[in-house]
Design an enzyme around this catalytic site. Sequence first.
Site, short mmCIF file in Angstrom:
data_model
loop_
_atom_site.label_atom_id
_atom_site.label_comp_id
_atom_site.label_asym_id
_atom_site.label_seq_id
_atom_site.Cartn_x
_atom_site.Cartn_y
_atom_site.Cartn_z
N GLY A 158 0.82 -1.15 -0.03
CA GLY A 158 0.07 0.23 -0.07
C GLY A 158 0.83 1.19 0.01
O GLY A 158 2.07 1.24 -0.57
N PRO A 160 2.98 4.70 1.52
CA PRO A 160 4.16 4.91 2.69
C PRO A 160 3.59 5.29 3.96
O PRO A 160 3.89 4.76 4.93
CB PRO A 160 4.79 5.98 1.94
CG PRO A 160 4.69 5.56 0.24
CD PRO A 160 3.26 5.29 0.31
N VAL A 162 0.51 4.70 4.93
CA VAL A 162 -0.18 3.58 5.91
C VAL A 162 1.04 2.54 6.12
O VAL A 162 0.85 2.01 7.45
CB VAL A 162 -1.21 2.81 5.19
CG1 VAL A 162 -1.88 1.39 5.89
CG2 VAL A 162 -2.31 3.83 4.60
N GLY A 163 2.05 2.49 5.54
CA GLY A 163 3.23 1.49 5.69
C GLY A 163 3.71 1.99 7.19
O GLY A 163 4.09 1.08 7.91
N GLU A 180 5.55 -3.40 1.08
CA GLU A 180 5.84 -3.02 -0.41
C GLU A 180 5.05 -1.70 -0.68
O GLU A 180 3.70 -1.63 -0.79
CB GLU A 180 5.13 -4.35 -1.24
CG GLU A 180 6.01 -5.30 -0.98
CD GLU A 180 7.45 -5.42 -1.48
OE1 GLU A 180 7.54 -4.46 -2.21
OE2 GLU A 180 8.01 -6.30 -1.22
N CYS A 214 1.87 -0.38 -9.49
CA CYS A 214 2.78 0.34 -8.74
C CYS A 214 4.35 0.26 -9.58
O CYS A 214 5.22 0.97 -8.95
CB CYS A 214 2.91 -0.42 -7.43
SG CYS A 214 3.38 -2.08 -7.40
#
Length: 438
Positions: A158, A160, A162-163, A180, A214
């Site tokens: 998802g 960055p 939320v990462g 990722e 992506c």
Amino acid sequence: MSPADGVETGHTVGSDAYGTLCPQPSFEAYFSEILLCKNELNDTLNNLSHWMKDEHMEKNLVTQLDSVFIRKDPYGVVLIIAPWNYPIHLFLVPLIGAIAAGNCVIVKPSETTKNTERLVAEALPCYLDNDCFAVVTAGVEETTKLLENKFDYIFFTGSPSVGRIIMTAAAKHLTPVTLELGGKNPCYVSDNCEVQNVARRVAWGRFFNAGQTCVAPDYILCSVEMREKLMPALREAITEFYGSNPQESPDFARIVGDKQFRRIRTLLSSGRVAIGGQTDEQERYIAPTVLVDVQPSDPVMQEKILGPILPIVTAASMDEAINLINTRERPLIVYVFSSDKKVMNQVLEWTSRGGFCGNDTLMHMTLTSLPFGGIDSSLGKYHSKFTFDTFTHHRSCLHRSMALETTNALCYPPYTQQKLGLVCFASEVKRQGTCTLL
């Protein structure tokens, strides 16, 4: 399932994968969501018996009578959080590897793609042991609560932003993660290349699934002279692929949701629209668009586009292009188009990115033999054996023989210089030959 089983080229309005108002050409859906997943599964089934075996390792003189090996153990309970742009592929590929490695898995599909979420929730329990595998359908609030639980491994694809939330939650339990997170993939086009071929390959990679990929080329870097050659070639390629009016083409997808549509539409204000630019909010349609006169500071260059917009940024030389690439965050892949292998190798050697693809786009994703993952934009890698390894704890094991205790006694007190010399002789790793650093 194969194309002959009912998959035909054309819009699949209301498709299971993309939601009622988000059509995608069936060719693209079959290629990306079914074929590549089948390849991943078959490669895993073909090789799993080999991957899972104990891996016997080198021994030193002291351990010649012993057993030295790596045991492949599952982590335990794995959480897989999937995104919306390829909602089948990006949950199923990591799931295949997690199951192969022997883990229990909780899958959280994206709430943006409602039909896929429902499909996964209904279908997965019919095929997998419900005591070992579960599907959680949840929004942001519920997912936040889900992350309060302790997992043995978390795999997230998802954004960055939320990462960072995922990583913060994992840190509370010291849980290992694979993230990722995408990134802005540069595409350098040198002055010596087949312009028509470049235009077709870049247009296909950029506008596949309406750019919601992506690993799509996110922007072109080229000289002013090459830009002037590329513009008519790109216009011709877009017309060849989608006709004079791409909105009527059965081969051009739509944006997945209203929120995503509005975000992408605001990016059209960057630079100047040279090709396309038309939008239709009711259909969530954004035409295949090429922007010129784009500056590195423009909004379209500050975030992952995930839409059918291709900015062109001019660079006077290859060195200038490499410098611009290296001053930005390192994304998933760097693309290069050139007829000169020296140019190709120089960009490869002087840039650090998750992957590299020369003279094409997206096609590296079709190879199960290559790992997928970035550096700044990601943590970890996967695909085929790399997915199995990601979800496997490589456990180092030594089974010592109870014989020859006199040899083992060399390590016991009282210590002497003679004992130390014998231990060093038996266990020291010797240097062989020379090592030249280029």
